[in-house]
Design an enzyme around this catalytic site. Structure first.
Site, mmCIF file in Angstrom:
data_model
loop_
_atom_site.group_PDB
_atom_site.id
_atom_site.type_symbol
_atom_site.label_atom_id
_atom_site.label_comp_id
_atom_site.label_asym_id
_atom_site.label_seq_id
_atom_site.Cartn_x
_atom_site.Cartn_y
_atom_site.Cartn_z
ATOM 1 C CE LYS A 80 83.233 75.112 63.939
ATOM 2 N NZ LYS A 80 82.607 74.923 65.272
ATOM 3 C CB SER A 157 80.555 77.852 65.878
ATOM 4 O OG SER A 157 81.141 76.721 66.506
ATOM 5 C CB SER A 181 79.426 74.681 68.089
ATOM 6 O OG SER A 181 79.476 75.958 68.669
#
Length: 470
Positions: A80, A157, A181
């Protein structure tokens, strides 16, 4: 013939060891999958095929000599774009972050451990700006769609990581979780994700969201997550809050089953949450599977009074800190929703923050007491399935912030407990449904063991999107 992009990391390592195929073969398959599927979902910020193939060739030579570097040597992974990976910028989904003028010569701890174990880095995955919300769209990189229907959200996220794993664009990914997330996109995309006990996976630089933020594995199943946890929990002096490494490793007890476990099932957190009936039915089926496997199950709600105001005080204050250095012109470049919560966070006082911490500590104590009676808590991961992409809340819901539709996830960031999401069914539209497993602090291995038992019982059978999108 099986496409190597569809194999788990565990299966890839076994294939390398037997000589059935090589890290170069697997990396090429992953890169070809990215080229085919990513235009539909927008999961990747950056892909470095040349570097990945070079690392795969080095890994292939190590395997040829019988000297693999570590547990995931040659396995394609993604990261990420919140976590540092040396050799390229970490842009965090924001137009306010400059790629130029910085050295970008440092790995985050979990990335460093993966590098030591010979992993092949495919690239960086999408995030909302500074990972502030439970869906994945940003001013810098646009909207990330769901692998089952690109017009719907992948969640967030860590939405890019979830979409990548679901579609076979690398079997392992590193995500971050400050309020759900990794679990939110895992539920929406039909994969496995674990938010470990806080401090179990070292984090650097420290998150502006403080001890709400965790690093966690995003994988095809619990077996791969245990493998990844055995890599990324290695110590790193840069995180002063890290926990001691687990001595036995997470794979060792994975097959221990659930017989005799005391399991609490809470479908609505004491009627506080409206859950889609299709979600409720799938989660109940998962709970019945646990009972069939020998667990003692009863319906019981933890004493979790709606802690959203407490979470907002801590989360919005952290967001305000993220952008504190920005001038007026740069602030105008921010996601409007982020700008809104930053303005609210800047108005909180130190006393407001400390009052929120008091509530947080009391919640942690109540959950500690709850787990004296129950080994495990089972809930829906989310009360809904994936909705339209590009919006923070479902249209027509009357909701304002993402926390309104994630009531089962963010409380366990407040309490720092391990919590995982795994797929347990599909709704009438063919969209994944997630079940959440929560245990007491430090009981990460128990969560993984229970998830593995459910996978072995076939709970996730047939839950895979069609590569290339719907």
């Amino acid at each position: 013939m099986t496409d190597l992009a569809d194999l788990t990391a565990t299966d890839l390592v076994a294939g390398y060891a037997s000589g059935a195929f090589s890290p170069v073969d697997a990396t090429r398959a992953a890169l070809e999958r990215i080229e085919r599927v990513d235009p539909a979902v927008n999961a990747f910020v950056r892909v470095d095929a040349e570097d990945a193939l070079g690392r795969a060739a080095e890994s292939q030579e190590r395997w040829r000599r019988g000297e693999p570097a570590g547990l995931v040597d040659g396995v394609p992974v993604s990261v990420k774009d919140i976590l540092l990976v040396r050799g390229g910028p970490t842009l965090r989904g924001s137009l306010t972050v400059r790629a130029e003028g910085q050295a970008w010569d440092e790995d985050a701890p979990a990335v460093a451990r993966l590098r030591e174990h010979g992993a092949v880095f495919l690239g960086k995955t999408t995030t909302p700006e500074f990972a502030w919300k439970g869906v994945t769209d940003s001013p810098r990189h646009g909207v990330t769609g769901n692998p089952y229907d690109p017009q719907r959200t992948a969640g967030g996220s860590s939405g890019g990581s979830a979409a990548a794993v679901a579609l076979g664009a690398g079997p392992l990914s590193l995500g971050t979780d400050g309020g759900g997330s990794v679990r939110i996109p895992a539920s929406f995309c039909g994969i496995f994700a674990l938010k470990p006990t806080y401090g179990r996976v070292p984090l650097y630089p420290a998150s502006p969201f403080g001890t709400l933020a965790h690093v966690g594995p995003m994988t095809r199943d619990a077996r791969d997550a245990a493998l990844l946890m055995d890599v990324i929990t290695g110590p790193d002096w840069r995180d002063w809050s890290q926990l001691d490494r687990v001595t036995d490793g997470f794979r060792d007890g994975l097959g221990g089953g659930v017989a005799g476990l005391r399991v609490a099932y809470s479908s609505t957190f004491g009627s506080q949450v409206a859950v889609d009936p299709r979600v409720a039915a799938a989660v109940r089926n998962a709970v019945e599977r646990l009972a069939d496997l020998g667990a003692y199950v009863e319906e019981a709600d933890p004493d979790v009074a709606e802690p959203v105001d407490t979470f907002h005080t801590l989360w919005f204050s952290g967001a305000a800190r993220v952008v504190q250095h920005l001038g007026k012109e740069q602030r105008e470049m921010l996601d409007p929703g982020l700008r809104e919560i930053c303005d609210q966070g800047a108005r909180y006082s130190a006393l407001d923050y400390l009052a929120a911490m008091d509530v947080r500590m009391a919640l942690g104590q109540r959950m500690g007491r709850f787990h004296n009676r129950y080994d495990l808590l089972v809930t829906p991961t989310l009360p809904i399935t994936a909705f339209e992409a590009g919006v923070e809340v479902p249209k027509g819901s009357g909701q304002h912030r993402w926390t309104a539709w994630t009531p089962f996830t963010y409380p366990f960031n407040l309490t720092q407990q391990p919590a995982a999401s795994l797929p347990c069914g599909l709704d009438a539209d063919g969209l994944p449904i997630g079940v959440q497993l929560v245990a007491a602090r430090h009981a990460d291995a128990l969560v993984l063991r229970t998830a593995h038992a459910l996978y072995e019982a076939g709970i996730a059978e047939g839950i895979r999107p069609t590569p290339g999108g719907s």
